[in-house]
Design an enzyme around this catalytic site. Structure first.
Site, PDB file in Angstrom:
ATOM      1  N   HIS A  68       1.005  -1.145  -0.102  1.00  0.00           N
ATOM      2  CA  HIS A  68      -0.154  -0.075   0.028  1.00  0.00           C
ATOM      3  C   HIS A  68       0.894   1.243   0.013  1.00  0.00           C
ATOM      4  O   HIS A  68       0.339   2.287   0.233  1.00  0.00           O
ATOM      5  CB  HIS A  68      -1.047   0.203   1.068  1.00  0.00           C
ATOM      6  CG  HIS A  68      -2.090  -0.993   1.020  1.00  0.00           C
ATOM      7  ND1 HIS A  68      -3.318  -0.467   0.567  1.00  0.00           N
ATOM      8  CD2 HIS A  68      -2.289  -2.154   1.533  1.00  0.00           C
ATOM      9  CE1 HIS A  68      -4.247  -1.296   0.512  1.00  0.00           C
ATOM     10  NE2 HIS A  68      -3.525  -2.479   1.210  1.00  0.00           N
TER      11      HIS A  68
ATOM     12  N   LYS B 252      -7.631  14.234   5.027  1.00  0.00           N
ATOM     13  CA  LYS B 252      -6.873  12.942   4.772  1.00  0.00           C
ATOM     14  C   LYS B 252      -5.800  13.021   6.022  1.00  0.00           C
ATOM     15  O   LYS B 252      -5.537  14.153   6.632  1.00  0.00           O
ATOM     16  CB  LYS B 252      -6.249  12.999   3.508  1.00  0.00           C
ATOM     17  CG  LYS B 252      -5.273  14.207   3.286  1.00  0.00           C
ATOM     18  CD  LYS B 252      -4.898  13.914   1.570  1.00  0.00           C
ATOM     19  CE  LYS B 252      -5.930  14.125   0.680  1.00  0.00           C
ATOM     20  NZ  LYS B 252      -6.305  13.188  -0.167  1.00  0.00           N
ATOM     21  N   ARG B 253      -5.139  12.138   6.140  1.00  0.00           N
ATOM     22  CA  ARG B 253      -4.055  11.854   7.245  1.00  0.00           C
ATOM     23  C   ARG B 253      -3.082  12.869   7.044  1.00  0.00           C
ATOM     24  O   ARG B 253      -2.660  13.151   5.652  1.00  0.00           O
ATOM     25  CB  ARG B 253      -3.328  10.519   7.237  1.00  0.00           C
ATOM     26  CG  ARG B 253      -2.217  10.069   8.110  1.00  0.00           C
ATOM     27  CD  ARG B 253      -1.841   8.825   8.138  1.00  0.00           C
ATOM     28  NE  ARG B 253      -1.791   7.894   6.911  1.00  0.00           N
ATOM     29  CZ  ARG B 253      -0.612   7.981   6.095  1.00  0.00           C
ATOM     30  NH1 ARG B 253       0.624   8.475   6.825  1.00  0.00           N
ATOM     31  NH2 ARG B 253      -0.300   7.570   4.844  1.00  0.00           N
TER      32      ARG B 253
ATOM     33  N   LYS C  40       1.336  14.193   1.336  1.00  0.00           N
ATOM     34  CA  LYS C  40      -0.010  14.583   0.625  1.00  0.00           C
ATOM     35  C   LYS C  40      -0.059  16.086   0.330  1.00  0.00           C
ATOM     36  O   LYS C  40      -0.950  16.432   0.069  1.00  0.00           O
ATOM     37  CB  LYS C  40      -1.018  13.945   1.909  1.00  0.00           C
ATOM     38  CG  LYS C  40      -0.847  12.643   1.954  1.00  0.00           C
ATOM     39  CD  LYS C  40      -2.133  12.198   2.957  1.00  0.00           C
ATOM     40  CE  LYS C  40      -1.824  10.476   3.246  1.00  0.00           C
ATOM     41  NZ  LYS C  40      -2.495   9.983   2.021  1.00  0.00           N
TER      42      LYS C  40
ATOM     43  N   THR D 154      -8.521   6.557  -1.480  1.00  0.00           N
ATOM     44  CA  THR D 154      -9.922   6.332  -1.718  1.00  0.00           C
ATOM     45  C   THR D 154     -10.783   7.600  -1.391  1.00  0.00           C
ATOM     46  O   THR D 154     -11.881   7.575  -1.962  1.00  0.00           O
ATOM     47  CB  THR D 154     -10.291   5.247  -0.822  1.00  0.00           C
ATOM     48  OG1 THR D 154      -9.813   5.479   0.611  1.00  0.00           O
ATOM     49  CG2 THR D 154      -9.447   3.802  -1.172  1.00  0.00           C
TER      50      THR D 154
ATOM     51  N   LYS E 178     -14.418   8.690  -3.360  1.00  0.00           N
ATOM     52  CA  LYS E 178     -15.595   9.151  -2.433  1.00  0.00           C
ATOM     53  C   LYS E 178     -16.106  10.369  -2.864  1.00  0.00           C
ATOM     54  O   LYS E 178     -17.307  10.737  -3.138  1.00  0.00           O
ATOM     55  CB  LYS E 178     -15.404   9.077  -1.272  1.00  0.00           C
ATOM     56  CG  LYS E 178     -15.134   7.644  -0.200  1.00  0.00           C
ATOM     57  CD  LYS E 178     -14.403   7.678   1.002  1.00  0.00           C
ATOM     58  CE  LYS E 178     -13.901   6.283   1.186  1.00  0.00           C
ATOM     59  NZ  LYS E 178     -13.015   6.676   2.609  1.00  0.00           N
TER      60      LYS E 178
END
Length: 855
Positions: A400, A591-592, A597, A701, A705
C-alpha cells in the site's frame, strides 16, 4: 412402561391427544455436527413489523438494560436499539455459517492491523432494509432515531485509508456472498481523539468501549494461547530426524470478539474477528494477600498492553517491541483459529491451500508467513519442502505504499529475542531464496544483497516486504501507477525474477456506505433517474450521463448538494461552534496529515490569496467565495506534521477574523476527523483536493468518494487520480503539477527549492508573510521549522508545484462561476466513476489474485 436407558416413560408408549413421538437426538450424533437436525433448523428472526420491533426493543430495554423506557437514558436506548437490530441479523449470520459448513468452499482470510468500520447502526438498518420500520417504531416510543444514531461511538480501529479500505472490502465480499473472515485487533483505545489546544494538536485516548459495545460478541471459549520469547532447542523426532523445538518464556491469551458483516439485503452475514490480549494468569492471589497489589496484577497489565493502543509510538525500543508483539499476536491467533477452530478436525493439512487464502493487507501481518511454517513444521511435523510449498500457496500480498520508510524492517536482534523460532525459519527461507537468485543471476552478488530478506546494512534486519513477496502467490499494487512503480522502483529485482507474480488491483469504496447511506439526498436523485440497481452494480451510474444535459436533473442535483451543505453547516455550528457562510464553494482537503500529501501546498494557496487581499492587489469582492475545510490527524511523534496543523489553525484564526476579507475566504478545521465526520463532509464538497507529489500516493480512496458524491477533483497525476481523470475526462478534472517522470528527473538533476522562492514574487510574498509570525501570534520562531524545511530540502517539491497549483485554482474559480457547466461536470464525475466500487475491486482480487473457483 419405562425406557431402560433413562428411567423415563418410553416415547413409543406415549399416547393421547397432547403427546407426540419425539426423536431421540442422542442417536443422531453430536449437536455441533453440521448434519445434525437441530444444527440444520432455521433460526427465525423477529417479526419485521413496527409492532414486532417495538415489542423486541422494549423487551431488550427491560431485560437487557434493566430499565423501563420512562427511566432510560439515551445510552440505554441506543444500546437496546442496537441489540434489537442485531437480532434481525443474527438469524442470517447463523444460517450463513451453517451453509458454509455444509458446503465448504475456499475462503478468504483477510489479515489487517486496521479496520475503520464507522458507525454500525445505520449500516445494519440499510443492509436489512429496516430503516423505515425502526424509525416508525422509535417515533411510537417517543424517541428520535436520528438522536439515537448520533449516540453511537465509532470504533477507531484504524489510522486512515488502509483501515477504511479493509472495511469496504469485507462489506463487498459479504454483498457478493464470498466466504470471508476478517481478522484484526480489538484495540482498547483506537486512533486517538484529536483536540486543539491553542491551535496545537493534543491527543487524548479514544475510549470507544466506555459506553458499551453492543455490536460485538465476546467468544472466550475460542481463546488462543500465543507464546513469546525463550529459546529453541534441537531434539530427535519420532522419525529419527533432528528437529527444532521452541521453548517460550511467556505467553498471553488471545480472546476473540466477533462482529457481523452484513451483505446488502442478500441474507449473507460474514464475520470480522478481532483479538484482545489477556494474561494466561491474570491475578496472583498470594501476592495480593501479601500486600503487593501492583505486582499481583502485573501479568494482566503486561498482556493487555498488546491490544491496548492502535500503533503505539515506536520512537523508543519499547514501542518498537510492542508493535511487533501486536503484529505477531493477531496473526498467531488468526492462523490457529482458522486451522484448529474452523477446519474439520480430520482435514488433511496438505490441502490447506484449497481451503484458504490469507490476504496480507500491507506488511503488518507478514509475520504470519513464518508462523504458518512453524505450525506446519512443529505441530504437524511436515518436512520443510512440503511446508514451504503449502505456505507459498496460502498467501497473497498487497503493498500500500511507495515510501521506503513505510516498508517495515525489523531488527534481527528484536525478532530473535521475541520470536526465536520464527527467526530460524526466516533465515532458512532467506538462505533458500538467495540460492534461487544466484541460480537465476549467477555472479550477481549485488543483486543477491539487494533482494535478500535479511539485510546487513546499516544493521541486520528482516525486510518484511521482501518476505511477503517471496512467500506470496501474487503481489499487487492498488492503482495502475502505483503498481507500475512497485514493479519498476520499489521491488524491481523481484519483478524481473517473477514478472507474472505482480499485478494491479485498483482500490474501491463501498457505494452502500459512501453514497447510499451518507448521501440520501443525492441517492434519491440518482434512483429516481436510473433505478436502484446501482447500489450493488455501480457501473449502472453510466446511465446518468444523458442527464448531465437535462436542466431539471441539474436542478435536482444542485438541490441535493445544497441540502448536504446545510446539513454540514448545521452540524459544525452545533458541535464545533464553527459558523460558515452560505453560497460559497466548499473546497475540502481531508486525509491523514503527512508531508507527501502536501497540506502545506494548500496552506500556501490560502495565504497567497489572503496576502493579495491585505496588500490591496486583489479586491475580495472579485474572488470566488470559498470555504476551505481541512480534516487531518498527525501521528503523535510526527513533529513536522503537527507544526503544519498548528499553522493551519493560526491561518484560520487570522483570516476568519480579518474584516478586510469580508468572509469571501473562510478556513475551517474541525477536530477529530473520522469516518462519521467524513460521511457529512464529503457529500457537501464542491472541490476535492488530491494534491500529493506525483509518485508518492499509492492510490487514495478519498478521491473516489468525493468524485462519486459530485465533487470535482483538483489533483496531480498520482495514485488513482490518474484513473479518475482518464474516466471523467480532462474537462471535468483540474490537473496540475509535475508528472512522476518529471519529478524523478528534477530530483536527479538536483532540486533547489530556494530558486523557486527567488524567482516567483507571489511565492516569496506568501512565504515571507508566514515567516513574519502573523499567523503564530507574532512568533517568527514558531514558523521557522516549516520555512526552513521548505527553503532547505522541500522533500516533496511543494515550491516546485506552487505556481502550477495556483494556475489550476484560477481555473477552478472561473469554472465555478458557470453554474450549469460546473453541475454538468459534477454529474459526469458521478456517472463515470462506477469503476471505483469495492465490489469491482473484489472481483479483480477473485479473478487475478485469489483465483477462487479455479482450483
Amino acid at each position: 412402561m419405562s425406557d431402560g436407558n433413562t428411567g423415563h416413560p418410553s416415547h413409543a408408549a406415549m399416547t393421547g391427544p397432547f403427546q407426540v413421538p419425539v426423536t431421540d437426538f442422542r442417536k443422531l450424533g453430536p449437536l455441533r455436527s453440521p448434519s445434525h437436525p437441530l444444527a440444520l433448523r432455521e433460526v427465525s428472526a423477529p417479526e419485521r413489523t413496527v409492532e414486532g420491533f417495538i415489542k423486541e426493543f422494549l423487551h431488550e430495554l427491560s431485560f437487557g438494560e434493566g430499565v423501563s423506557l420512562s427511566r432510560s437514558t439515551i445510552n440505554h436506548q441506543y444500546i437496546a436499539l442496537a441489540r434489537t437490530v442485531r437480532q434481525y441479523l443474527m438469524a442470517d449470520w447463523l444460517e450463513t455459517a451453517n451453509r458454509r459448513r455444509r458446503r465448504p468452499a475456499k475462503m478468504v482470510g483477510y489479515l489487517s492491523a486496521e479496520y475503520l468500520l464507522g458507525r454500525q447502526l445505520g449500516n445494519a438498518l440499510m443492509a436489512t432494509a429496516m430503516t423505515d420500520i425502526v424509525e416508525q417504531a422509535m417515533t411510537a416510543c417517543g424517541l428520535d432515531l436520528t438522536v439515537l444514531r448520533a449516540q453511537e461511538v465509532e470504533p477507531g480501529l484504524g489510522n486512515g485509508g488502509l483501515g477504511r479500505l479493509a472495511a469496504c472490502f469485507i462489506d463487498s465480499l459479504a454483498t457478493m456472498d464470498v466466504s470471508c473472515i476478517g481478522y484484526g485487533i480489538r484495540y482498547e483505545y483506537g486512533i486517538f481523539r484529536q483536540q486543539f489546544v491553542d491551535g496545537r494538536q493534543v491527543e487524548v485516548p479514544d475510549s470507544w468501549l466506555s459506553l458499551g459495545a453492543p455490536w460485538e460478541f465476546h467468544n472466550p471459549e475460542r481463546a488462543v494461547r500465543v507464546d513469546f520469547g525463550g529459546y529453541t532447542e534441537a531434539y530427535q523426532g519420532d522419525d529419527s530426524r533432528t528437529r527444532s523445538r521452541w521453548v517460550p518464556a511467556w505467553n498471553v491469551m488471545g480472546i476473540p470478539y466477533n462482529y457481523m458483516v452484513p451483505g446488502y439485503r442478500n441474507g449473507v452475514v460474514n464475520t470480522l474477528r478481532l483479538w484482545s490480549a489477556e494474561a494466561t494468569r491474570a491475578f496472583d492471589l498470594a501476592t495480593f494477600n501479601s500486600g503487593d497489589y501492583a505486582e499481583a496484577v502485573r501479568a494482566q497489565t503486561f498482556a493487555e498492553n498488546i491490544s491496548k493502543v492502535l500503533y503505539p509510538e515506536d520512537s523508543t525500543p519499547q514501542g518498537r517491541e510492542l508493535r511487533l508483539q501486536q503484529q505477531y499476536f493477531f496473526v498467531a491467533c488468526s492462523l490457529k483459529d482458522y486451522i484448529q477452530g474452523t477446519l474439520e478436525a480430520d482435514l488433511d493439512i496438505t490441502t490447506l491451500p484449497d481451503r484458504i487464502v490469507f490476504q496480507l493487507n500491507d506488511t503488518h501481518p507478514v509475520i504470519a508467513v513464518p508462523e504458518l511454517m512453524r505450525l506446519l513444521l512443529d505441530e504437524y511435523n511436515l518436512e520443510w519442502e512440503q511446508a514451504w510449498d503449502i505456505t507459498r500457496r496460502c498467501f497473497a500480498y498487497t503493498c500500500h505504499t511507495l515510501l521506503p520508510e513505510a516498508l517495515e524492517v525489523w531488527p534481527v536482534d528484536l525478532v530473535g529475542r521475541l520470536l526465536p523460532r520464527h527467526l530460524e525459519i526466516i533465515f532458512r527461507i532467506n538462505e533458500q531464496f538467495c540460492a534461487e537468485v544466484r541460480e537465476a543471476f549467477p555472479g550477481d552478488e549485488a543483486r543477491v544483497r539487494r533482494m535478500s530478506i535479511v539485510s546487513d546494512q546499516p544493521f541486520q534486519a528482516v525486510r518484511m516486504a521482501h518476505l511477503a513477496t517471496v512467500a506470496s502467490t501474487k503481489v499487487n499494487g492498488v492503482a495502475e501507477l502505483h503498481s507500475q512503480l512497485l514493479r519498476d522502483k520499489v521491488l524491481p529485482d523481484f519483478s524481473e525474477l517473477w514478472p507474472d507474480r505482480f499485478t494491479n488491483v485498483t482500490n474501491g469504496v463501498t457505494p452502500r456506505r459512501f453514497l447510499k447511506m451518507q448521501n440520501p439526498a443525492l441517492s434519491e436523485v440518482i434512483t429516481e433517474a436510473i433505478g436502484d440497481g446501482w447500489v450493488t452494480d455501480l457501473d449502472q451510474l453510466k446511465g446518468l450521463e444523458p442527464y448531465a444535459d437535462d436542466p431539471a436533473f441539474r436542478d435536482a442535483f444542485r438541490a441535493a448538494k445544497a441540502e448536504n451543505k446545510d446539513r454540514l453547516y448545521s452540524l459544525l455550528a452545533r458541535r464545533e461552534g464553527i459558523v460558515l457562510p452560505p453560497g460559497h464553494l466548499v473546497d475540502v482537503m481531508v486525509k491523514r496529515l503527512h508531508e507527501y500529501k502536501r497540506q502545506m501546498l494548500k496552506v500556501l494557496h490560502i495565504v497567497s490569496t489572503y496576502e493579495g487581499i491585505i496588500s490591496g492587489e486583489v479586491d475580495p469582492m472579485t474572488i470566488t467565495p470559498r470555504i476551505v475545510m481541512f480534516g487531518a490527524k498527525a501521528a503523535p511523534g510526527y513533529f513536522m506534521a503537527k507544526e503544519i496543523i498548528y499553522l493551519i489553525n493560526g491561518v484560520a484564526s487570522v483570516i476568519n477574523s480579518d474584516p478586510r476579507v469580508q468572509q469571501r475566504l473562510v478556513v475551517a478545521f474541525p477536530a477529530n476527523y473520522n469516518v462519521t465526520s467524513a460521511e457529512k463532509i464529503i457529500p457537501a464538497a464542491d472541490l476535492s483536493e488530491q494534491i500529493s507529489l506525483a509518485g508518492k500516493e499509492a492510490s487514495g480512496t478519498g478521491n473516489m468518494k468525493f468524485a462519486l458524491n459530485g465533487a470535482l477533483t483538483i489533483g496531480t497525476d498520482d495514485g488513482a487520480n490518474v484513473e479518475i481523470r482518464r474516466l471523467v475526462g480532462d474537462d471535468n478534472f483540474f490537473l496540475f503539477g509535475m508528472s512522476e517522470p518529471e519529478v524523478a528527473a528534477l530530483q536527479a538533476q538536483g532540486y533547489h527549492s530556494a530558486a523557486y522562492y527567488e524567482s516567483n514574487a507571489t511565492l516569496r510574498r506568501t512565504l515571507d508573510l508566514i515567516a513574519s509570525g502573523v499567523f503564530t501570534g507574532g512568533s517568527r520562531q514558531a514558523t521557522s521549522p516549516i520555512i526552513g524545511d521548505l527553503l532547505g530540502s522541500d522533500r516533496y517539491l511543494v515550491l516546485a508545484d506552487f505556481q502550477s497549483y495556483l494556475d489550476a485554482q484560477a481555473r477552478v474559480d472561473t469554472a465555478y462561476q458557470d453554474v450549469d457547466g460546473w453541475t454538468r461536470s459534477a454529474i459526469l464525475n458521478v456517472a463515470r466513476c462506477g469503476f471505483f466500487s469495492s465490489d469491482r475491486s473484489m472481483r479483480d482480487y477473485i479473478d487475478k489474485v485469489w483465483l477462487l473457483g479455479k482450483n
